[in-house]
Design an enzyme around this catalytic site. Sequence first.
Site, PDB file in Angstrom:
ATOM      1  N   PRO A  65      13.567  53.613  15.944  1.00  0.00           N
ATOM      2  CA  PRO A  65      13.037  53.343  14.598  1.00  0.00           C
ATOM      3  C   PRO A  65      11.833  52.397  14.528  1.00  0.00           C
ATOM      4  O   PRO A  65      11.163  52.351  13.504  1.00  0.00           O
ATOM      5  CB  PRO A  65      14.227  52.736  13.854  1.00  0.00           C
ATOM      6  CG  PRO A  65      15.159  52.257  14.910  1.00  0.00           C
ATOM      7  CD  PRO A  65      14.949  53.128  16.105  1.00  0.00           C
TER       8      PRO A  65
ATOM      9  N   LYS B 108       8.822  55.953  12.211  1.00  0.00           N
ATOM     10  CA  LYS B 108       8.258  57.304  12.352  1.00  0.00           C
ATOM     11  C   LYS B 108       9.278  58.443  12.157  1.00  0.00           C
ATOM     12  O   LYS B 108       8.894  59.612  12.131  1.00  0.00           O
ATOM     13  CB  LYS B 108       7.596  57.450  13.737  1.00  0.00           C
ATOM     14  CG  LYS B 108       6.316  56.659  13.866  1.00  0.00           C
ATOM     15  CD  LYS B 108       5.179  57.298  13.081  1.00  0.00           C
ATOM     16  CE  LYS B 108       4.047  56.353  12.795  1.00  0.00           C
ATOM     17  NZ  LYS B 108       3.923  55.909  11.417  1.00  0.00           N
TER      18      LYS B 108
ATOM     19  N   TYR C  11       7.748  42.353  11.911  1.00  0.00           N
ATOM     20  CA  TYR C  11       8.364  42.808  13.161  1.00  0.00           C
ATOM     21  C   TYR C  11       8.327  41.615  14.116  1.00  0.00           C
ATOM     22  O   TYR C  11       7.240  41.112  14.420  1.00  0.00           O
ATOM     23  CB  TYR C  11       7.552  43.954  13.777  1.00  0.00           C
ATOM     24  CG  TYR C  11       7.611  45.261  13.001  1.00  0.00           C
ATOM     25  CD1 TYR C  11       8.519  46.250  13.335  1.00  0.00           C
ATOM     26  CD2 TYR C  11       6.739  45.518  11.945  1.00  0.00           C
ATOM     27  CE1 TYR C  11       8.573  47.466  12.650  1.00  0.00           C
ATOM     28  CE2 TYR C  11       6.782  46.730  11.241  1.00  0.00           C
ATOM     29  CZ  TYR C  11       7.708  47.691  11.608  1.00  0.00           C
ATOM     30  OH  TYR C  11       7.755  48.886  10.922  1.00  0.00           O
TER      31      TYR C  11
ATOM     32  N   HIS D 283       1.806  48.898   0.619  1.00  0.00           N
ATOM     33  CA  HIS D 283       1.581  47.774   1.541  1.00  0.00           C
ATOM     34  C   HIS D 283       0.280  47.978   2.314  1.00  0.00           C
ATOM     35  O   HIS D 283       0.036  49.041   2.860  1.00  0.00           O
ATOM     36  CB  HIS D 283       2.755  47.632   2.508  1.00  0.00           C
ATOM     37  CG  HIS D 283       3.935  46.948   1.882  1.00  0.00           C
ATOM     38  ND1 HIS D 283       4.823  46.179   2.575  1.00  0.00           N
ATOM     39  CD2 HIS D 283       4.342  46.908   0.591  1.00  0.00           C
ATOM     40  CE1 HIS D 283       5.738  45.703   1.746  1.00  0.00           C
ATOM     41  NE2 HIS D 283       5.482  46.139   0.535  1.00  0.00           N
TER      42      HIS D 283
ATOM     43  N   TYR E 159       0.325  53.683  12.568  1.00  0.00           N
ATOM     44  CA  TYR E 159       1.333  53.177  11.626  1.00  0.00           C
ATOM     45  C   TYR E 159       1.206  53.856  10.255  1.00  0.00           C
ATOM     46  O   TYR E 159       2.205  54.229   9.647  1.00  0.00           O
ATOM     47  CB  TYR E 159       1.207  51.653  11.497  1.00  0.00           C
ATOM     48  CG  TYR E 159       2.419  51.019  10.844  1.00  0.00           C
ATOM     49  CD1 TYR E 159       3.554  50.701  11.594  1.00  0.00           C
ATOM     50  CD2 TYR E 159       2.440  50.747   9.480  1.00  0.00           C
ATOM     51  CE1 TYR E 159       4.673  50.140  10.994  1.00  0.00           C
ATOM     52  CE2 TYR E 159       3.553  50.185   8.872  1.00  0.00           C
ATOM     53  CZ  TYR E 159       4.669  49.886   9.649  1.00  0.00           C
ATOM     54  OH  TYR E 159       5.773  49.332   9.049  1.00  0.00           O
TER      55      TYR E 159
HETATM   56  P1  FAD Z   1      18.914  64.298   8.072  1.00  0.00           P
HETATM   57  O1  FAD Z   1      18.527  63.213   7.143  1.00  0.00           O
HETATM   58  O2  FAD Z   1      19.836  63.976   9.183  1.00  0.00           O
HETATM   59  O3  FAD Z   1      19.492  65.475   7.181  1.00  0.00           O
HETATM   60  C1  FAD Z   1      20.159  66.573   7.761  1.00  0.00           C
HETATM   61  C2  FAD Z   1      21.179  67.093   6.770  1.00  0.00           C
HETATM   62  O4  FAD Z   1      21.815  68.225   7.334  1.00  0.00           O
HETATM   63  C3  FAD Z   1      22.282  66.073   6.481  1.00  0.00           C
HETATM   64  O5  FAD Z   1      22.404  65.890   5.088  1.00  0.00           O
HETATM   65  C4  FAD Z   1      23.534  66.674   7.118  1.00  0.00           C
HETATM   66  O6  FAD Z   1      24.697  66.375   6.381  1.00  0.00           O
HETATM   67  C5  FAD Z   1      23.210  68.158   7.075  1.00  0.00           C
HETATM   68  N1  FAD Z   1      23.895  68.921   8.131  1.00  0.00           N
HETATM   69  C6  FAD Z   1      24.158  68.551   9.401  1.00  0.00           C
HETATM   70  N2  FAD Z   1      24.802  69.538  10.055  1.00  0.00           N
HETATM   71  C7  FAD Z   1      24.935  70.545   9.175  1.00  0.00           C
HETATM   72  C8  FAD Z   1      25.531  71.834   9.270  1.00  0.00           C
HETATM   73  N3  FAD Z   1      26.090  72.273  10.404  1.00  0.00           N
HETATM   74  N4  FAD Z   1      25.497  72.611   8.177  1.00  0.00           N
HETATM   75  C9  FAD Z   1      24.926  72.190   7.027  1.00  0.00           C
HETATM   76  N5  FAD Z   1      24.350  70.983   6.880  1.00  0.00           N
HETATM   77  C10 FAD Z   1      24.365  70.173   7.946  1.00  0.00           C
HETATM   78  N6  FAD Z   1      13.930  56.483  10.238  1.00  0.00           N
HETATM   79  C11 FAD Z   1      13.038  55.559   9.932  1.00  0.00           C
HETATM   80  O7  FAD Z   1      11.852  55.886   9.841  1.00  0.00           O
HETATM   81  N7  FAD Z   1      13.447  54.263   9.682  1.00  0.00           N
HETATM   82  C12 FAD Z   1      14.754  53.878   9.755  1.00  0.00           C
HETATM   83  O8  FAD Z   1      15.093  52.723   9.522  1.00  0.00           O
HETATM   84  C13 FAD Z   1      15.705  54.825  10.105  1.00  0.00           C
HETATM   85  N8  FAD Z   1      17.021  54.478  10.230  1.00  0.00           N
HETATM   86  C14 FAD Z   1      17.916  55.449  10.602  1.00  0.00           C
HETATM   87  C15 FAD Z   1      19.252  55.128  10.753  1.00  0.00           C
HETATM   88  C16 FAD Z   1      20.182  56.095  11.163  1.00  0.00           C
HETATM   89  C17 FAD Z   1      21.651  55.711  11.342  1.00  0.00           C
HETATM   90  C18 FAD Z   1      19.750  57.420  11.424  1.00  0.00           C
HETATM   91  C19 FAD Z   1      20.728  58.482  11.864  1.00  0.00           C
HETATM   92  C20 FAD Z   1      18.399  57.736  11.235  1.00  0.00           C
HETATM   93  C21 FAD Z   1      17.482  56.758  10.847  1.00  0.00           C
HETATM   94  N9  FAD Z   1      16.121  57.063  10.674  1.00  0.00           N
HETATM   95  C22 FAD Z   1      15.236  56.137  10.334  1.00  0.00           C
HETATM   96  C23 FAD Z   1      15.614  58.383  10.859  1.00  0.00           C
HETATM   97  C24 FAD Z   1      15.444  59.112   9.521  1.00  0.00           C
HETATM   98  O9  FAD Z   1      16.443  58.733   8.636  1.00  0.00           O
HETATM   99  C25 FAD Z   1      15.481  60.587   9.835  1.00  0.00           C
HETATM  100  O10 FAD Z   1      14.336  60.863  10.627  1.00  0.00           O
HETATM  101  C26 FAD Z   1      15.513  61.465   8.615  1.00  0.00           C
HETATM  102  O11 FAD Z   1      16.728  61.324   7.927  1.00  0.00           O
HETATM  103  C27 FAD Z   1      15.314  62.923   9.028  1.00  0.00           C
HETATM  104  O12 FAD Z   1      15.571  63.757   7.939  1.00  0.00           O
HETATM  105  P2  FAD Z   1      16.171  65.184   8.156  1.00  0.00           P
HETATM  106  O13 FAD Z   1      16.246  65.770   6.778  1.00  0.00           O
HETATM  107  O14 FAD Z   1      15.419  65.889   9.196  1.00  0.00           O
HETATM  108  O15 FAD Z   1      17.635  64.960   8.749  1.00  0.00           O
HETATM  109  C1  DHB Z   2      12.408  50.127   8.063  1.00  0.00           C
HETATM  110  C2  DHB Z   2      12.839  50.707   9.215  1.00  0.00           C
HETATM  111  C3  DHB Z   2      12.000  50.786  10.290  1.00  0.00           C
HETATM  112  O1  DHB Z   2      12.384  51.365  11.417  1.00  0.00           O
HETATM  113  C4  DHB Z   2      10.725  50.260  10.243  1.00  0.00           C
HETATM  114  O2  DHB Z   2       9.929  50.332  11.320  1.00  0.00           O
HETATM  115  C5  DHB Z   2      10.288  49.697   9.077  1.00  0.00           C
HETATM  116  C6  DHB Z   2      11.147  49.624   7.989  1.00  0.00           C
HETATM  117  C7  DHB Z   2      13.318  50.045   6.910  1.00  0.00           C
HETATM  118  O3  DHB Z   2      14.445  50.558   6.988  1.00  0.00           O
HETATM  119  O4  DHB Z   2      12.943  49.443   5.915  1.00  0.00           O
END
Ligand code: FAD
Ligand code: DHB
Length: 393
Positions: A296, A300, A204, A75, A388
């Site tokens: 969100p 980021k 947005y 994009h 961004y």
């Molecule tokens: P996670 O993806 O949380 O992975 C951590 C892993 O550790 C998980 O699989 C979990 O099961 C495992 N774990 C937890 N505790 C333990 C333990 N004690 N022992 C072993 N394993 C464990 N970001 C965006 O940019 N856009 C979005 O739209 C967006 N939507 C989101 C919606 C939700 C509901 C959430 C919670 C987050 C969202 N985020 C979004 C943020 C983004 O998804 C996270 O920043 C990203 O997943 C971070 O990755 P991570 O691997 O650090 O953590």
């Molecule tokens: C999406 C989520 C976001 O927070 C954003 O800023 C842009 C896209 C998404 O889930 O597609």
Amino acid sequence: MSEITTQVAIIGGGPSGLLLSQLLHRQGIASVVLERQTRDYVLGRIRAGVLERGFVELMREAGCAGRMEAEGEVHHGVYLAHQGRMDRVDLAAAANGATVMVYGQTEVTRDLYAAREAMGGTVIHLADKVQPQELKSDKPFVTYEKDGETHRVNCDFIIGADGFHGVSRKSIPADVLREYEKVYPFGWLGVLSETKPASPELIYARHERGFALCSMRSQVLSRYYIQVPLTDNVEDWSDDAFWSELKARLPQEVAEGLQTGPSIEKSIAPLRSFVAEPMRYGQLFLAGDAAHIVPPTGAKGLNSAASDIYYLYHGLRDHYQNGDSAGLDSYSEKALARVWKAERFSWWMTNLLHRFPDMSEADLRLQCADLDYLFSSEAAQASMAENYVGLPY
Ligand code: FAD
Ligand code: DHB
């Protein structure tokens, strides 16, 4: 107790943990990933959708970019709908040709799992009661339970990539850890549907009824969000109610062309800014959501996790290949400097576009002035665009 020995023990098999494990493997550095859930559970979570250029580059370096390059969408711009207008930020023009990749976190994680499997990487699922131990010694280890037995992973370093609710951050003593938090008085209701996206690029939308976002996963899979009060439950929102509220917040021409259909996923996420400092304690390094959360708006979350992994990957590589620990020693400082900038940007975009319950007329005027300034100043658009698409690592 069964015992295995590796170089890097990684707690959490989300995108952060898997990406690091894969990058290290390609440099000949061994790791073990411990994940509490099943793989299907991890892949069932619908989360981020927009990848910064730096993330895309890391996926290439991890040898996992094939499907992303083929199926993801590059994009060049994003729309902001406000005050009856649809203004576009031309990311590529404002940020020296930089673009973002629209490719879902689910697909990123699927590709990383496939790569770990193809290379014979060790990812242990359903690891219960994971506990990092002896963090201040040079022989740290992690214990966990599986199938009724206790297991031990000996290692040089432990990476806490276990998300916001994980065990790693909680293993840092309270008198060392400082936590900074802002909670926002609303959440995002998200819907995934097998429909054609409302617009070729993300929209947005700031609206008096609340914020809305039109995003996508592909040309046949759309992702939409609307701001909702924290008191709402997913069950309160029928698909019809969601579509009609979304349309009410979008510019008329977009609402009229919006294709609706059954939701295949629907969830509410709270919005929070959170940073834990430091990101290193002894041999434990925190990465991703384990150390920080952004609201969100601005996409980021996943991208900040990837920048932590970039610094960790380089630090570990220098340590093992050149005996140089400078990268690991400066990890917390470097990672936090970038994290706080992502926190600032997400906070700014959230404030710019959401309707807060206690907003005064003055607050609303300031929001409009911020938007008017953005679209009357090339410098302001360049600032938004460089954030961004992702600040340099
Ligand atoms: P996670 O993806 O949380 O992975 C951590 C892993 O550790 C998980 O699989 C979990 O099961 C495992 N774990 C937890 N505790 C333990 C333990 N004690 N022992 C072993 N394993 C464990 N970001 C965006 O940019 N856009 C979005 O739209 C967006 N939507 C989101 C919606 C939700 C509901 C959430 C919670 C987050 C969202 N985020 C979004 C943020 C983004 O998804 C996270 O920043 C990203 O997943 C971070 O990755 P991570 O691997 O650090 O953590
Ligand atoms: C999406 C989520 C976001 O927070 C954003 O800023 C842009 C896209 C998404 O889930 O597609």
